[in-house]
Scaffold this motif. Structure first.
Motif, PDB file in Angstrom:
ATOM      1  N   GLU A  66      11.776  28.473   0.419  1.00 47.93           N
ATOM      2  CA  GLU A  66      12.943  29.213  -0.048  1.00 47.93           C
ATOM      3  C   GLU A  66      13.079  30.556   0.655  1.00 47.93           C
ATOM      4  O   GLU A  66      14.177  31.105   0.760  1.00 47.93           O
ATOM      5  CB  GLU A  66      12.861  29.425  -1.565  1.00 47.93           C
ATOM      6  CG  GLU A  66      13.044  28.133  -2.357  1.00 47.93           C
ATOM      7  CD  GLU A  66      12.762  28.332  -3.837  1.00 47.93           C
ATOM      8  OE1 GLU A  66      12.459  29.472  -4.224  1.00 47.93           O
ATOM      9  OE2 GLU A  66      12.842  27.342  -4.595  1.00 47.93           O
ATOM     10  N   LEU A  67      11.961  31.118   1.143  1.00 47.71           N
ATOM     11  CA  LEU A  67      12.018  32.360   1.915  1.00 47.71           C
ATOM     12  C   LEU A  67      12.591  32.133   3.314  1.00 47.71           C
ATOM     13  O   LEU A  67      12.948  33.092   3.999  1.00 47.71           O
ATOM     14  CB  LEU A  67      10.617  32.982   2.038  1.00 47.71           C
ATOM     15  CG  LEU A  67       9.943  33.443   0.753  1.00 47.71           C
ATOM     16  CD1 LEU A  67       8.523  33.926   1.052  1.00 47.71           C
ATOM     17  CD2 LEU A  67      10.739  34.566   0.106  1.00 47.71           C
ATOM     18  N   GLY A  68      12.623  30.876   3.742  1.00 47.93           N
ATOM     19  CA  GLY A  68      13.070  30.559   5.096  1.00 47.93           C
ATOM     20  C   GLY A  68      11.941  30.257   6.047  1.00 47.93           C
ATOM     21  O   GLY A  68      12.158  29.943   7.219  1.00 47.93           O
ATOM     22  N   VAL A  69      10.695  30.379   5.577  1.00 51.86           N
ATOM     23  CA  VAL A  69       9.513  30.140   6.406  1.00 51.86           C
ATOM     24  C   VAL A  69       9.284  28.631   6.504  1.00 51.86           C
ATOM     25  O   VAL A  69       9.458  27.890   5.523  1.00 51.86           O
ATOM     26  CB  VAL A  69       8.283  30.845   5.806  1.00 51.86           C
ATOM     27  CG1 VAL A  69       7.044  30.548   6.634  1.00 51.86           C
ATOM     28  CG2 VAL A  69       8.535  32.344   5.725  1.00 51.86           C
ATOM     29  N   LYS A  70       8.854  28.168   7.705  1.00 48.30           N
ATOM     30  CA  LYS A  70       8.599  26.750   7.914  1.00 48.30           C
ATOM     31  C   LYS A  70       7.133  26.438   7.639  1.00 48.30           C
ATOM     32  O   LYS A  70       6.277  27.306   7.725  1.00 48.30           O
ATOM     33  CB  LYS A  70       8.989  26.350   9.341  1.00 48.30           C
ATOM     34  CG  LYS A  70      10.502  26.454   9.602  1.00 48.30           C
ATOM     35  CD  LYS A  70      10.832  26.034  11.006  1.00 48.30           C
ATOM     36  CE  LYS A  70      12.354  25.982  11.201  1.00 48.30           C
ATOM     37  NZ  LYS A  70      12.994  27.257  10.894  1.00 48.30           N
ATOM     38  N   VAL A  71       6.860  25.149   7.318  1.00 45.19           N
ATOM     39  CA  VAL A  71       5.525  24.700   6.939  1.00 45.19           C
ATOM     40  C   VAL A  71       5.140  23.522   7.816  1.00 45.19           C
ATOM     41  O   VAL A  71       5.933  22.595   8.027  1.00 45.19           O
ATOM     42  CB  VAL A  71       5.476  24.300   5.451  1.00 45.19           C
ATOM     43  CG1 VAL A  71       4.109  23.742   5.096  1.00 45.19           C
ATOM     44  CG2 VAL A  71       5.816  25.490   4.567  1.00 45.19           C
ATOM     45  N   ALA A  72       3.900  23.562   8.317  1.00 50.53           N
ATOM     46  CA  ALA A  72       3.353  22.457   9.103  1.00 50.53           C
ATOM     47  C   ALA A  72       2.079  21.965   8.448  1.00 50.53           C
ATOM     48  O   ALA A  72       1.278  22.759   7.945  1.00 50.53           O
ATOM     49  CB  ALA A  72       3.068  22.902  10.539  1.00 50.53           C
ATOM     50  N   VAL A  73       1.862  20.623   8.442  1.00 54.45           N
ATOM     51  CA  VAL A  73       0.632  20.034   7.927  1.00 54.45           C
ATOM     52  C   VAL A  73      -0.316  19.853   9.117  1.00 54.45           C
ATOM     53  O   VAL A  73      -0.041  19.065  10.024  1.00 54.45           O
ATOM     54  CB  VAL A  73       0.905  18.694   7.227  1.00 54.45           C
ATOM     55  CG1 VAL A  73      -0.406  18.098   6.731  1.00 54.45           C
ATOM     56  CG2 VAL A  73       1.875  18.892   6.070  1.00 54.45           C
ATOM     57  N   ASP A  74      -1.413  20.617   9.108  1.00 54.15           N
ATOM     58  CA  ASP A  74      -2.356  20.605  10.233  1.00 54.15           C
ATOM     59  C   ASP A  74      -3.461  19.578   9.983  1.00 54.15           C
ATOM     60  O   ASP A  74      -3.766  19.239   8.829  1.00 54.15           O
ATOM     61  CB  ASP A  74      -2.950  22.004  10.400  1.00 54.15           C
ATOM     62  CG  ASP A  74      -3.632  22.178  11.749  1.00 54.15           C
ATOM     63  OD1 ASP A  74      -3.449  21.309  12.617  1.00 54.15           O
ATOM     64  OD2 ASP A  74      -4.321  23.198  11.928  1.00 54.15           O
ATOM     65  N   ASP A  75      -4.085  19.102  11.071  1.00 50.36           N
ATOM     66  CA  ASP A  75      -5.206  18.156  11.003  1.00 50.36           C
ATOM     67  C   ASP A  75      -4.833  16.913  10.210  1.00 50.36           C
ATOM     68  O   ASP A  75      -5.647  16.381   9.429  1.00 50.36           O
ATOM     69  CB  ASP A  75      -6.449  18.820  10.387  1.00 50.36           C
ATOM     70  CG  ASP A  75      -6.924  20.000  11.193  1.00 50.36           C
ATOM     71  OD1 ASP A  75      -6.616  20.049  12.400  1.00 50.36           O
ATOM     72  OD2 ASP A  75      -7.614  20.877  10.634  1.00 50.36           O
ATOM     73  N   PHE A  76      -3.593  16.457  10.374  1.00 47.60           N
ATOM     74  CA  PHE A  76      -3.147  15.329   9.563  1.00 47.60           C
ATOM     75  C   PHE A  76      -3.968  14.081   9.888  1.00 47.60           C
ATOM     76  O   PHE A  76      -4.212  13.753  11.042  1.00 47.60           O
ATOM     77  CB  PHE A  76      -1.668  15.038   9.816  1.00 47.60           C
ATOM     78  CG  PHE A  76      -1.133  13.904   8.979  1.00 47.60           C
ATOM     79  CD1 PHE A  76      -0.865  14.103   7.637  1.00 47.60           C
ATOM     80  CD2 PHE A  76      -0.953  12.635   9.514  1.00 47.60           C
ATOM     81  CE1 PHE A  76      -0.385  13.069   6.848  1.00 47.60           C
ATOM     82  CE2 PHE A  76      -0.488  11.602   8.726  1.00 47.60           C
ATOM     83  CZ  PHE A  76      -0.204  11.820   7.391  1.00 47.60           C
TER      84      PHE A  76
END
Length: 957
Positions: A840-850
């Motif tokens: 909601e802040l506009g920051v993106k999220v990545a899932v690492d070491d999937f």
């Protein structure tokens, strides 16, 4: 000096004379005082009632005069309305008004303030007068109006107005200026002894027959405002300044359109108490005569009785020096002779009592140094023969515990001693709280323990209770011969004996209870950390002297916090109590089990010459049996395990703290290896702990000195070769080890709580670097930052991110947070909520070491992520590994369906790169394209690249 030599020079004579005088004078004074008090009360009551009635009678007389005046004025008003205007002569005849003399002027008052004088002299402003009338009156009714004069000016004017025509409320008024003195009957009131004042409702005195005190008037006005009638005493500070006052209010509202006038009557205290003052003068004369007679009679009586008193005094002096064989011979055939005989008996008893009290003091001293209950009972049994010659005797200790009464007894018959200890249900015993005497058979029914002592049941037995706060704490039992009867001196001594016994036993029990509380855990009743530390230090000394081994083992319940959080702390406490009970059953007597803190239990194992480290596995195996059966917590069955760490003396430490610390380290090693297992401390673990501690201290210093640097690993577009973004990777410039990678210090930072300030530092500096790149013309899509699972658990994590972005003015869409798969599955719901707030802040999220953790597709479906990063584990064997090819192909399909982007990590060969490009992956990181590089090199690398005219669309958006 002999008492009879001079009656006035010895203390006893003076004291007796003073006593005689006091015996006569004090009753006389009391009688006089009570009489004076009664006289005063009667005078106050009588005069208060008189002045109250006077106030009422004067008020009623004033009211009648007002009514009379009103009736006369109403008659005149009727005549005026009928057209007859009385002349001055008709108003002064003896047939009406002139006889009353209650007003001195009569006039007509028009509606506009016109005044027409009928009789008398009137100097008043008509307009002012009619304005006041209109402010106060109800049209058509009679009214009284007071025009108060100024201070030191003319007296107030009091007017009575009557409407000429009652049917015309706005018509002219017949007014009369009242003569206040005649209205109040001044002639009669001036002759009275009281102070009499008539007050208007505003508090203005209409008349006072005597000068008055202004404070008295002010107090009176204040009381009138609250009460309509009252009696009170007004005082100006002394008796002469007191006034007994009563007032009574005339309610005039229904007749004269004012609330009330008040009549106050006051009498000075000196007038009210005149009779009491006369009584005081007479009493002084009577007192002097009485005192003279008493002195003469006391001198005669003293002279007659001083001789036997002298002998008693001399005997007392000898007794005070310890001569208990002192005797006094008095033959006076009166009470003095009886006193002498009593003195002689007393000296004998005092000698015996002195010996007994010395014995009691010695008994109390021995009990104080007994220390424990059992020893105190034996001290009591050994001391009893000094106070009783009974054939058999016993001391019985009584203690209640729940539904049982525990009795412990030491007994002596002749030369034979015995001990007994028996417990009984509370309802079976009724303990006597007073001295009891009867047969042994009856005593056994009272206290069954007595049946075990061998007393003959037909013989007599006496029980003396030792009590504390109405509760029996012990009994002294005396068997046959010289039983103590009621009223005997020996009973008093034995009562003291029992009191000392009760106090001492109570103190011992209290001391033992406090010691137990100080050294035991209140929940599990196990020894606490203080006791096991003390016992371990003793055991270490013994083990060192005998060259024996000793082991400290820490047992920690696995996932105990989850039980507390899910089922509540009460369930957690219930589990600890049950576990402690089970562990005690599997622990030998020579070993010590303690609850050290929270869900940690500490064991102390002694070797007795055996090789302890060879025995411990079997001991632990036996202890592990307590976890085989589930624990019943309420209506739920819970299975638990516990991890254990062991440290041995002397090889793992030479004191308690070192052994405990090393056992704790071994326990954590076992917990990380496999919950429910155990581990021995070893040198390698010690070196590792020391290294971790040293790293922690250096890490704290590094945070203060800012000894960190950020390296960036670029993320490339595989087709164009352009840099899309950069991943921030922290490096530590260690003072002795050089540049350290994150895996060498981040785990320690997470364990010690330093990860939060460290992560905040990386976030801030990475954002500042990104903004500098933009100012230099370098446009990257994002900068990514790795987030620890510890940071993610912080309740303030989202607010910290938001505050930092506002502080550095970072575009939120250019920040990418990388969350490892294992971080979000530990508490998925909380993680999901926080990641949604971050999005909601506009920051993106990545899932690492999937793919390296245990996340299911359910988590990926619900997780608010933008990018999936393929771990190097699935890239390193490409393109040879068919399994990895299948996995990557499935991931491409999955992320495409879910609308997620893919970034491949760990590309080290051209073959890997070509395969990923062919598979459709556009973004990647790896040593083939670039290793992590300092910020300056990244900036130079970006500037060296030609700016593309267009970017491919497959990039983190």
């Amino acid at each position: 000096m002999p008492l009879t030599r001079n009656i006035l020079t010895n203390r006893v004579s003076r004291r007796i004379a003073l006593l005689f005088i006091s015996a006569a004078i004090i009753p006389l004074l009391l009688l006089a005082g009570l009489t004076l008090y009664q006289i005063r009360s009667q005078l106050v009551t009588q005069n208060s009632e008189e002045i109250r009635l006077s106030a009422k009678m004067i008020g009623m007389d004033i009211f009648q005069r007002l009514q009379y005046t009103k009736d006369q004025l109403e008659l005149i008003a009727e005549n005026l309305h009928a057209g007859f205007r009385p002349t001055l002569k008709s108003l002064t005849t003896d047939d009406g008004i002139a006889e009353a003399k209650t007003f001195d002027a009569l006039f007509l008052l028009g509606n506009q303030g016109e005044i027409s004088t009928l009789s008398g002299k009137l100097e008043v402003d008509g307009r002012s007068l009619i304005r006041r009338v209109h402010e106060q009156r109800i049209p058509g009714k009679a009214m009284l109006l007071l025009l108060a004069g100024r201070e030191s000016g003319p007296p107030p004017n009091l007017f009575l107005f009557i409407p000429i025509n009652g049917k015309d409320p706005t018509g002219s008024l017949l007014g009369a200026r009242l003569d206040i003195a005649n209205l109040i009957d001044k002639t009669q009131l001036q002759e009275r002894r009281e102070l009499i004042c008539v007050l208007h409702e505003t508090g203005v005195p209409l008349y006072c027959n005597k000068p008055y005190e202004m404070p008295w008037l002010a107090d009176l006005v204040g009381r009138i405002a609250i009460h309509n009638t009252q009696q009170f005493v007004w005082s100006q500070g002394d008796d002469d300044g007191q006034f007994f006052t009563a007032y009574w209010s005339l309610f005039l509202a229904p007749h004269y359109q004012i609330q009330k006038w008040t009549v106050a009557v006051a009498l000075p205290s000196r007038v009210v108490m005149a009779s009491a003052y006369d009584y005081q003068k007479i009493f002084i004369q009577v007192g002097v005569i009485t005192l003279s007679l008493v002195i003469l009679l006391s001198i005669f009586a003293i002279r007659r009785n001083l001789v036997p008193l002298e002998r008693l005094l001399e005997g007392t002096r000898r007794l005070a020096k310890g001569a208990f064989n002192t005797r006094v011979e008095i033959h006076s055939n009166d009470e003095f002779e009886e006193l002498g005989n009593a003195f002689n008996e007393m000296t004998v008893k005092l000698g015996n009592s002195f010996d007994q009290q010395a014995g009691l003091i010695d008994f109390s001293y021995k009990l104080q140094h007994a220390g424990i209950l059992h020893k105190a009972l034996h001290v009591t049994l050994d001391t009893l023969p000094q106070f009783s010659k009974a054939r058999g005797m016993a001391v019985i200790h009584i203690e209640s515990s729940g539904e049982l009464i525990h009795t412990e007894c030491v007994c002596r018959q002749g030369n034979r001693n015995s001990e007994q200890s028996i417990s009984y249900p509370v309802e079976e015993i009724r303990l006597p709280t007073t001295p009891w005497k009867g047969s042994v058979a009856e005593a056994i029914r009272v206290l069954p323990l007595l049946g075990e002592l061998g007393f003959v049941e037909e013989s007599e037995l006496q029980l003396l209770p030792a009590m504390i706060k109405d509760s029996v704490i012990a009994y002294v039992a005396l068997y046959q011969r010289e039983l103590i009867g009621s009223g005997m001196d020996r009973l008093f001594i034995m009562t003291q004996f029992c009191d000392i016994l009760a106090t001492s036993l109570s103190n011992i029990r209290l001391r033992q209870s406090l010691e137990y509380q100080a050294f035991h855990d209140p929940l599990t009743r196990l020894p606490n950390r203080t006791l096991i530390k003390r016992e371990t230090e003793k055991a270490l000394v013994r083990a060192g002297e005998n060259h024996h081994q000793l082991a400290i083992m820490i047992m920690d319940i696995d996932r105990f916090k989850m039980i507390n959080d899910s089922m509540g702390h009460a369930a957690g406490d219930e589990l600890l109590v049950e576990l402690a009970a089970r562990l005690k059953q599997f622990t030998s007597r020579r070993d010590i089990l303690s609850r050290f803190a929270g869900d940690e239990f500490v064991f102390l194992f002694a070797s007795n010459g055996h090789v302890l480290n060879e025995q411990l596995p079997s001991i632990i195996e036996r202890l592990d049996r307590v976890f085989l059966d589930p624990f019943i917590l309420g209506n739920r069955r819970v299975r638990i395990s516990a991890s254990k760490g062991i440290a041995l003396f002397p090889q793992d430490g030479e004191n308690f703290l070192d052994l405990l610390k090393n056992a704790d380290a071994a326990m954590y090693q076992a917990k990380h290896h496999k919950p429910g297992s155990y581990a021995f401390f070893n040198k390698a673990l010690q070196l590792s702990l020391m290294e971790e501690l040293e790293t922690e201290q250096h890490l704290i210093d590094a945070l203060t000195q800012k000894a960190f640097e950020i390296y960036y690993q670029p993320c490339f577009d595989l087709i164009s070769g352009q840099i899309l973004g950069a991943e921030a990777l922290i490096r530590w410039k260690h003072p002795s080890k050089g540049l350290l990678l994150p895996n060498e210090f981040i785990p320690i930072a997470e364990q010690t709580g330093l990860i939060e300030p460290l992560g905040n530092w990386v976030l801030k500096h990475s954002c500042e670097d990104f903004l500098r790149w933009r100012q230099a013309g370098i446009e990257l899509d994002y900068v990514s930052i790795n987030v620890s699972s510890v940071q993610l658990k912080d309740p303030a994590f989202v607010s910290t991110i938001s505050q930092m972005l506002r502080q550095v003015d970072m575009p939120t869409e250019r920040l990418l947070l990388e969350i490892t798969e294992t971080a979000f599955i530990e508490d998925f719901d909380d993680c999901l909520n926080k990641l949604q707030q971050i999005r909601e802040l506009g920051v993106k999220v990545a899932v690492d070491d999937f793919g390296t953790g245990y996340a299911s597709l359910k988590y990926i479906k619900q997780l608010p992520a933008d990018i999936i990063k393929i771990d190097r584990l699935f890239v390193k064997d490409l393109p040879e590994s068919r399994n990895d090819i299948a996995i990557i192909s499935s991931l491409i399909t999955l992320t495409d369906q879910l609308g997620l982007d893919l970034i491949a990590e760990g590309i080290e060969t051209e073959a890997q790169k070509r395969h990923l490009m062919d598979a459709g992956i556009r973004s990647a990181q790896g040593f083939l394209m670039s290793r992590p590089i300092p910020e300056s090199q990244l900036r130079a690398l970006c500037q060296a690249q030609a700016a593309p005219t267009a970017r491919v669309s497959q990039r983190p958006s």
